[in-house]
Design an enzyme around this catalytic site. Structure first.
Site, PDB file in Angstrom:
ATOM      1  N   ILE A  95       0.813  -1.228  -0.051  1.00  0.00           N
ATOM      2  CA  ILE A  95       0.123   0.036  -0.041  1.00  0.00           C
ATOM      3  C   ILE A  95       0.939   1.163  -0.090  1.00  0.00           C
ATOM      4  O   ILE A  95       2.156   1.179   0.379  1.00  0.00           O
ATOM      5  CB  ILE A  95      -1.151   0.071   1.224  1.00  0.00           C
ATOM      6  CG1 ILE A  95      -0.102  -0.168   2.462  1.00  0.00           C
ATOM      7  CG2 ILE A  95      -2.068  -1.184   1.225  1.00  0.00           C
ATOM      8  CD1 ILE A  95      -1.122  -0.027   3.841  1.00  0.00           C
ATOM      9  N   ASP A  96       0.398   2.105  -0.387  1.00  0.00           N
ATOM     10  CA  ASP A  96       1.134   3.607  -0.523  1.00  0.00           C
ATOM     11  C   ASP A  96       1.932   4.004   0.941  1.00  0.00           C
ATOM     12  O   ASP A  96       1.133   3.887   1.707  1.00  0.00           O
ATOM     13  CB  ASP A  96       0.210   4.750  -1.338  1.00  0.00           C
ATOM     14  CG  ASP A  96      -0.240   4.279  -2.649  1.00  0.00           C
ATOM     15  OD1 ASP A  96       0.588   3.485  -3.283  1.00  0.00           O
ATOM     16  OD2 ASP A  96      -1.177   4.758  -3.101  1.00  0.00           O
ATOM     17  N   LYS A  97       2.908   4.617   0.534  1.00  0.00           N
ATOM     18  CA  LYS A  97       3.287   5.434   1.738  1.00  0.00           C
ATOM     19  C   LYS A  97       2.361   6.107   2.838  1.00  0.00           C
ATOM     20  O   LYS A  97       2.466   5.877   3.937  1.00  0.00           O
ATOM     21  CB  LYS A  97       4.660   6.329   1.370  1.00  0.00           C
ATOM     22  CG  LYS A  97       5.134   6.987   2.689  1.00  0.00           C
ATOM     23  CD  LYS A  97       6.183   8.136   1.959  1.00  0.00           C
ATOM     24  CE  LYS A  97       6.947   8.938   3.108  1.00  0.00           C
ATOM     25  NZ  LYS A  97       7.743  10.131   2.454  1.00  0.00           N
ATOM     26  N   THR A 125      -0.608   5.936   2.982  1.00  0.00           N
ATOM     27  CA  THR A 125      -1.838   5.143   3.186  1.00  0.00           C
ATOM     28  C   THR A 125      -1.708   4.266   4.301  1.00  0.00           C
ATOM     29  O   THR A 125      -0.630   3.648   4.403  1.00  0.00           O
ATOM     30  CB  THR A 125      -2.372   4.220   2.019  1.00  0.00           C
ATOM     31  OG1 THR A 125      -2.752   5.022   1.030  1.00  0.00           O
ATOM     32  CG2 THR A 125      -3.556   3.379   2.364  1.00  0.00           C
ATOM     33  N   ARG A 161      -7.146   5.620  -5.573  1.00  0.00           N
ATOM     34  CA  ARG A 161      -6.818   7.265  -5.643  1.00  0.00           C
ATOM     35  C   ARG A 161      -7.245   7.661  -7.220  1.00  0.00           C
ATOM     36  O   ARG A 161      -7.961   8.644  -7.387  1.00  0.00           O
ATOM     37  CB  ARG A 161      -5.609   7.522  -5.402  1.00  0.00           C
ATOM     38  CG  ARG A 161      -5.024   7.370  -4.003  1.00  0.00           C
ATOM     39  CD  ARG A 161      -3.668   7.161  -3.773  1.00  0.00           C
ATOM     40  NE  ARG A 161      -3.112   8.611  -3.713  1.00  0.00           N
ATOM     41  CZ  ARG A 161      -1.674   8.865  -3.637  1.00  0.00           C
ATOM     42  NH1 ARG A 161      -0.846   7.811  -3.239  1.00  0.00           N
ATOM     43  NH2 ARG A 161      -1.094   9.790  -3.779  1.00  0.00           N
TER      44      ARG A 161
END
Length: 348
Positions: A153-155, A157, A258
């Site tokens: 998962i993104d930084k 998030t 997103r």
């Protein structure tokens, strides 16, 4: 290229290390290779790419090319630099982890916002992988040679991730994610009033042609671009100018929620990369502007949390589902909007 010396790779490339491999898409029009590669590598400068080409480090179908080579459909491009990939120099670090579940096969962690999952350009330490290799020896590598990592998962998030501790767990869990039998539910705060109570967003996701830090949705006339992506959303609560939604992933593309929510006109709240850090809905009153700015301060990141994760245990076959609390920063932001919407109702 006609005068290529077949011994070149052995003679010259001893001190070069492969960092990236790309296959050019079928619909790609002729484009200088330095521009093409720049569009594929985050944070790469044109000077760095051109220097790599001078050093014989840009290869097309295993043949070194100059910076002005025009890429063609289905070219296989390899990019080599004079230093080893930082991902190959992984060092374990004693970083605290919020462990939700652990046994001999799997580890489930609740990742805080701000932690990068794996090392990459600009983030070579302090990542989740640095933390897990400190704790465990001989973790299995995934297809990208990243130890233990089944998904990411993104930084900025927050939320749940499963780590594979054995080869069997890695192949079993990876298959579940590929076959869409795992369960992943996110909670997001998005700009605008999402009018339909629930819906599905479909559309191939790939690198944005003009902004290489973003991904975008490619529609039917560009069906050969990007990878298929499906997101199911459901409204949890409406606050007028923003909406709290649940998003379930069928696929797991980079920035999927997103990109898909922006595509339907509901950019994530305070998502800087996709323009959600501006006031996209609401009034022009100074008071309102100040309220939104305060919300941005409370939640200085995109409003996205990986709340639920479910998968079949690789050894027992039991379906396991884990839930995590929405973190404090996001809770505070939601509460501010909840109170604001009630205040607006009273005013009206």
């Amino acid at each position: 290229m006609e005068n290529f010396n077949p011994d070149f790779l052995e003679e010259e490339n001893d001190d070069l290390y492969e960092h990236f491999t790309f296959t050019v898409g079928k619909g790609q029009s002729p484009l200088r290779i330095d521009k093409y590669v720049m569009g594929k590598i985050e944070n790469a400068t044109r000077n760095k790419i051109q220097t790599a080409a001078k050093n014989g480090g840009i290869l097309v179908n295993d043949v070194p090319v100059k910076s002005n080579y025009k890429v063609r459909p289905l070219d296989i491009i390899r990019v080599l630099f004079t230093h080893p990939p930082h991902e190959n120099l992984l060092v374990g670090e004693d970083i605290p982890l919020d462990v939700v579940y652990e046994d001999d096969e799997v580890l489930v962690v609740n990742k805080p916002a701000g932690m990068v999952v794996h090392p990459g350009h600009g983030n070579y330490s302090g990542t989740l992988i640095n933390a897990i290799i400190y704790r465990f020896d001989n973790l299995p590598n995934n297809s990208s040679d990243r130890p233990g990592l089944v998904h990411r998962i993104d930084k900025d998030t927050s939320g749940l991730l499963v780590i594979a501790k054995t080869e069997h767990a890695m192949s079993h869990l990876s298959m579940q994610f590929a076959e869409k039998t795992s369960e992943r539910e996110y909670v997001a705060l998005v700009w605008g009033n999402v009018e339909t109570d629930e819906g599905t967003v479909e559309g191939n996701i790939g690198r944005h042609p003009k902004n290489r830090l973003q991904n975008t949705v490619f529609l039917d006339d560009e069906a050969d671009k990007g990878k298929p992506a499906v997101t199911h959303y459901k409204v949890l609560e409406r606050f007028g100018y923003v909406t709290l939604v649940s998003c379930k992933l069928e696929t797991g593309r980079t920035h999927q929620i997103r990109v898909h929510m922006k595509h339907i006109g509901h950019t994530l709240f305070n998502d800087e990369r996709y323009g959600g850090d501006a006031i996209l809905k609401g009034t022009t009153f100074t008071k309102y502007k100040q309220f939104v700015e305060n919300c941005f301060k409370v939640l200085p990141r995109q409003a996205l949390h990986a709340k639920t994760l479910g998968f079949k245990h690789p050894k027992t076959g039991e379906f396991m589902r884990f839930n995590s609390e929405i973190p404090e920063d996001m809770q505070q932001c939601i509460e501010k909007w909840r109170n604001y919407s009630k205040y607006q109702e009273l005013e009206e």
